[in-house]
Write an enzyme that holds these catalytic residues in place. Sequence first.
Site: not given
Length: 264
Positions: A43, A46, A91
């Site tokens: 994780d 982004r 996702n």
Amino acid sequence: MIYRIISHIPSIFFKPAYDLYERYLLEKVKAGVIPKHVAIIMDGNRRWARKREKPPWYGHFFGSKKLEEIVEWCHELGIRILTVYAFSTENFKRSKEEVDRLMKLFEEKFRELVTDRRVHEYGIRVNVMGRKELLPKNVREAAEEAERVTRKYNNYFLNIALAYGGRSEIVDAIKDIVNDVLEGRLKLEDINEEIVRKYLYVPNMPDPDIVIRTGGEVRISNFLLYQIAYSELFFVDVYFPEFRKIDFLRIIREFQKRERRFGR
């Protein structure tokens, strides 16, 4: 058990000290009990990219390079099974541009695995776990080719959770079990935990000893729900592309200090 690690990127001025500490940790870890199976929720790609004012796929690319490093760390330590959460069923709800870019990256990386010297030298079997039918045809074919080419290997295992959801995995296992009962291939009274394990996406794989989540979030996000009942959970306050070997070693070292009770 939950354990949270706060990690900061060291100043370049402290690098010699960190290198020394890393070597010290490596020696300590190698002298202890090595986990058989590590699972990682990768994780923060982004957010790492956003911090640099870059598009999301910039972070995903550098996340893929970090995964290559982690495969090397596992090989160095003798950790035989690595499972990574690459892309969930949820996702698919992201923007079309991001999903398309990710799928292109997945295809490229699967094709690289087929010819990667380390995969064949180390004897790494690649398993892609999830609802593969949801993937674009080119990605699915590339994933299946990586699985086919590495099927004979059993030194190390790289499980890539793609189009994956823990609940979906359990539902799919139940459907297959019910079908086998109806077809007479399985008796209802024979169903137990070990039988269920045989119907998971990667059958008979040992449960993870450790689950690591990078990015600072403290949740498991529908990952390996059946398999992590007694896993040790570690949450790291660093984005995945910044995850360091020293962070990995500290987690393994902390794991080695635990007395695992398995619910007893």
